[in-house]
Design a protein around this motif. Structure first.
Motif, PDB file in Angstrom:
ATOM      1  N   LYS A  36      21.773  41.452  17.316  1.00  0.00           N
ATOM      2  CA  LYS A  36      21.676  42.494  16.297  1.00  0.00           C
ATOM      3  C   LYS A  36      20.255  42.799  15.832  1.00  0.00           C
ATOM      4  O   LYS A  36      19.941  43.945  15.515  1.00  0.00           O
ATOM      5  CB  LYS A  36      22.507  42.101  15.068  1.00  0.00           C
ATOM      6  CG  LYS A  36      23.999  42.086  15.305  1.00  0.00           C
ATOM      7  CD  LYS A  36      24.720  41.664  14.027  1.00  0.00           C
ATOM      8  CE  LYS A  36      26.224  41.706  14.194  1.00  0.00           C
ATOM      9  NZ  LYS A  36      26.910  41.246  12.960  1.00  0.00           N
ATOM     10  N   TYR A  37      19.389  41.751  15.762  1.00  0.00           N
ATOM     11  CA  TYR A  37      18.091  41.929  15.105  1.00  0.00           C
ATOM     12  C   TYR A  37      16.893  41.429  15.909  1.00  0.00           C
ATOM     13  O   TYR A  37      15.773  41.513  15.422  1.00  0.00           O
ATOM     14  CB  TYR A  37      18.096  41.202  13.746  1.00  0.00           C
ATOM     15  CG  TYR A  37      19.334  41.465  12.946  1.00  0.00           C
ATOM     16  CD1 TYR A  37      19.537  42.690  12.318  1.00  0.00           C
ATOM     17  CD2 TYR A  37      20.331  40.493  12.831  1.00  0.00           C
ATOM     18  CE1 TYR A  37      20.694  42.939  11.596  1.00  0.00           C
ATOM     19  CE2 TYR A  37      21.482  40.733  12.108  1.00  0.00           C
ATOM     20  CZ  TYR A  37      21.658  41.961  11.499  1.00  0.00           C
ATOM     21  OH  TYR A  37      22.801  42.199  10.793  1.00  0.00           O
ATOM     22  N   ASP A  38      17.130  40.855  17.093  1.00  0.00           N
ATOM     23  CA  ASP A  38      16.058  40.253  17.887  1.00  0.00           C
ATOM     24  C   ASP A  38      15.319  39.177  17.083  1.00  0.00           C
ATOM     25  O   ASP A  38      14.094  39.114  17.071  1.00  0.00           O
ATOM     26  CB  ASP A  38      15.092  41.321  18.404  1.00  0.00           C
ATOM     27  CG  ASP A  38      14.127  40.760  19.445  1.00  0.00           C
ATOM     28  OD1 ASP A  38      14.524  39.836  20.194  1.00  0.00           O
ATOM     29  OD2 ASP A  38      12.966  41.237  19.502  1.00  0.00           O
ATOM     30  N   VAL A  39      16.091  38.352  16.384  1.00  0.00           N
ATOM     31  CA  VAL A  39      15.554  37.273  15.562  1.00  0.00           C
ATOM     32  C   VAL A  39      16.185  35.965  16.026  1.00  0.00           C
ATOM     33  O   VAL A  39      17.403  35.878  16.155  1.00  0.00           O
ATOM     34  CB  VAL A  39      15.877  37.521  14.067  1.00  0.00           C
ATOM     35  CG1 VAL A  39      15.552  36.310  13.213  1.00  0.00           C
ATOM     36  CG2 VAL A  39      15.130  38.752  13.559  1.00  0.00           C
ATOM     37  N   THR A  40      15.341  34.960  16.276  1.00  0.00           N
ATOM     38  CA  THR A  40      15.849  33.647  16.669  1.00  0.00           C
ATOM     39  C   THR A  40      16.267  32.866  15.425  1.00  0.00           C
ATOM     40  O   THR A  40      15.959  33.261  14.291  1.00  0.00           O
ATOM     41  CB  THR A  40      14.780  32.826  17.412  1.00  0.00           C
ATOM     42  OG1 THR A  40      13.725  32.508  16.492  1.00  0.00           O
ATOM     43  CG2 THR A  40      14.234  33.570  18.621  1.00  0.00           C
ATOM     44  N   LEU A  41      16.926  31.758  15.648  1.00  0.00           N
ATOM     45  CA  LEU A  41      17.352  30.904  14.539  1.00  0.00           C
ATOM     46  C   LEU A  41      16.147  30.376  13.759  1.00  0.00           C
ATOM     47  O   LEU A  41      16.157  30.350  12.522  1.00  0.00           O
ATOM     48  CB  LEU A  41      18.193  29.747  15.087  1.00  0.00           C
ATOM     49  CG  LEU A  41      19.130  29.056  14.133  1.00  0.00           C
ATOM     50  CD1 LEU A  41      20.085  30.030  13.479  1.00  0.00           C
ATOM     51  CD2 LEU A  41      19.911  27.987  14.871  1.00  0.00           C
ATOM     52  N   SER A  42      15.111  29.977  14.467  1.00  0.00           N
ATOM     53  CA  SER A  42      13.891  29.495  13.804  1.00  0.00           C
ATOM     54  C   SER A  42      13.254  30.601  12.968  1.00  0.00           C
ATOM     55  O   SER A  42      12.791  30.358  11.847  1.00  0.00           O
ATOM     56  CB  SER A  42      12.877  28.999  14.832  1.00  0.00           C
ATOM     57  OG  SER A  42      13.390  27.913  15.549  1.00  0.00           O
ATOM     58  N   GLN A  43      13.246  31.805  13.512  1.00  0.00           N
ATOM     59  CA  GLN A  43      12.677  32.933  12.783  1.00  0.00           C
ATOM     60  C   GLN A  43      13.523  33.272  11.557  1.00  0.00           C
ATOM     61  O   GLN A  43      12.987  33.609  10.499  1.00  0.00           O
ATOM     62  CB  GLN A  43      12.531  34.145  13.704  1.00  0.00           C
ATOM     63  CG  GLN A  43      11.493  33.933  14.771  1.00  0.00           C
ATOM     64  CD  GLN A  43      11.524  34.979  15.868  1.00  0.00           C
ATOM     65  OE1 GLN A  43      12.397  35.840  15.913  1.00  0.00           O
ATOM     66  NE2 GLN A  43      10.557  34.905  16.770  1.00  0.00           N
ATOM     67  N   TRP A  44      14.836  33.166  11.687  1.00  0.00           N
ATOM     68  CA  TRP A  44      15.714  33.392  10.545  1.00  0.00           C
ATOM     69  C   TRP A  44      15.397  32.406   9.427  1.00  0.00           C
ATOM     70  O   TRP A  44      15.312  32.780   8.260  1.00  0.00           O
ATOM     71  CB  TRP A  44      17.182  33.300  10.960  1.00  0.00           C
ATOM     72  CG  TRP A  44      18.087  32.726   9.904  1.00  0.00           C
ATOM     73  CD1 TRP A  44      18.747  31.530   9.950  1.00  0.00           C
ATOM     74  CD2 TRP A  44      18.422  33.292   8.635  1.00  0.00           C
ATOM     75  NE1 TRP A  44      19.459  31.330   8.788  1.00  0.00           N
ATOM     76  CE2 TRP A  44      19.271  32.405   7.960  1.00  0.00           C
ATOM     77  CE3 TRP A  44      18.072  34.470   7.988  1.00  0.00           C
ATOM     78  CZ2 TRP A  44      19.782  32.639   6.701  1.00  0.00           C
ATOM     79  CZ3 TRP A  44      18.574  34.707   6.713  1.00  0.00           C
ATOM     80  CH2 TRP A  44      19.429  33.800   6.096  1.00  0.00           C
ATOM     81  N   ALA A  45      15.200  31.135   9.776  1.00  0.00           N
ATOM     82  CA  ALA A  45      14.894  30.122   8.767  1.00  0.00           C
ATOM     83  C   ALA A  45      13.604  30.469   8.029  1.00  0.00           C
ATOM     84  O   ALA A  45      13.533  30.380   6.794  1.00  0.00           O
ATOM     85  CB  ALA A  45      14.794  28.737   9.415  1.00  0.00           C
ATOM     86  N   VAL A  46      12.594  30.891   8.781  1.00  0.00           N
ATOM     87  CA  VAL A  46      11.325  31.288   8.156  1.00  0.00           C
ATOM     88  C   VAL A  46      11.538  32.494   7.255  1.00  0.00           C
ATOM     89  O   VAL A  46      11.079  32.518   6.105  1.00  0.00           O
ATOM     90  CB  VAL A  46      10.245  31.574   9.228  1.00  0.00           C
ATOM     91  CG1 VAL A  46       9.008  32.199   8.601  1.00  0.00           C
ATOM     92  CG2 VAL A  46       9.883  30.290   9.973  1.00  0.00           C
ATOM     93  N   LEU A  47      12.255  33.499   7.756  1.00  0.00           N
ATOM     94  CA  LEU A  47      12.503  34.697   6.949  1.00  0.00           C
ATOM     95  C   LEU A  47      13.232  34.359   5.655  1.00  0.00           C
ATOM     96  O   LEU A  47      12.866  34.848   4.578  1.00  0.00           O
ATOM     97  CB  LEU A  47      13.326  35.718   7.735  1.00  0.00           C
ATOM     98  CG  LEU A  47      12.581  36.517   8.786  1.00  0.00           C
ATOM     99  CD1 LEU A  47      13.557  37.371   9.586  1.00  0.00           C
ATOM    100  CD2 LEU A  47      11.497  37.385   8.155  1.00  0.00           C
ATOM    101  N   ALA A  48      14.254  33.526   5.750  1.00  0.00           N
ATOM    102  CA  ALA A  48      15.027  33.174   4.562  1.00  0.00           C
ATOM    103  C   ALA A  48      14.130  32.533   3.503  1.00  0.00           C
ATOM    104  O   ALA A  48      14.252  32.828   2.305  1.00  0.00           O
ATOM    105  CB  ALA A  48      16.173  32.240   4.943  1.00  0.00           C
ATOM    106  N   ILE A  49      13.215  31.688   3.938  1.00  0.00           N
ATOM    107  CA  ILE A  49      12.316  31.014   2.993  1.00  0.00           C
ATOM    108  C   ILE A  49      11.289  31.994   2.439  1.00  0.00           C
ATOM    109  O   ILE A  49      11.029  32.023   1.233  1.00  0.00           O
ATOM    110  CB  ILE A  49      11.646  29.797   3.665  1.00  0.00           C
ATOM    111  CG1 ILE A  49      12.705  28.729   3.946  1.00  0.00           C
ATOM    112  CG2 ILE A  49      10.528  29.243   2.789  1.00  0.00           C
ATOM    113  CD1 ILE A  49      12.250  27.632   4.881  1.00  0.00           C
TER     114      ILE A  49
END
Length: 148
Positions: A36-49
């Protein structure tokens, strides 16, 4: 007389079950985020923080995620290239970097968070509110046991 070793039933191992759950949830979430967003799990964690703590120091992010400097640096560089975050140097200490979300990542925040919540709802389907809270508390306690 020989002592018989007690065999470990892998499927009754807490660690195995936790790892299996983690791998399954992580794989499903990463597949959805990438699709959906071309975002990895690691990138999601960074974004959330970063969404929660705009301007967070990269060193604090590394500490929260419990990752090496090189690991965090690589994820941050790839996210900068995608236009998801920007790094800005601290004016007083030029060695210190602060992380900020971009308009692109801010615009996707609501949808990304909903995708994560949907997976959590699916994973915890049939759990009562009390069971969900207990599950979270038990995971926190187990984590503390291993990190103290």
């Amino acid at each position: 007389m020989k002592k018989r070793r007690k065999k470990l039933n892998l499927f009754k191992s807490h660690g195995f079950k936790l790892n299996r759950l983690s791998n399954t949830a992580s794989t499903q979430l990463e597949n959805e985020l990438m699709r959906k967003y071309d975002v990895t799990l690691s990138q999601w964690a960074v974004l959330a923080i970063v969404w929660e703590h705009e301007g967070i120091r990269s060193s604090d992010l590394q500490e929260i995620l419990h990752v090496k400097v090189s690991t965090a640096s690589g994820v941050i560089k790839r996210m900068e290239k995608k236009g998801l975050i920007v790094r800005k140097k601290n004016r007083e200490d030029r060695r210190e970097m602060h992380l900020y979300s971009t308009e692109l990542s801010k615009n996707m925040a609501v949808e990304v968070v909903e995708t994560v919540k949907e997976l959590n709802r699916e994973m915890l389907h049939g759990f009562s509110a009390e069971e969900k809270e207990l599950f979270m508390n038990l995971m926190d306690r187990a984590y503390k046991n291993l990190t103290q």
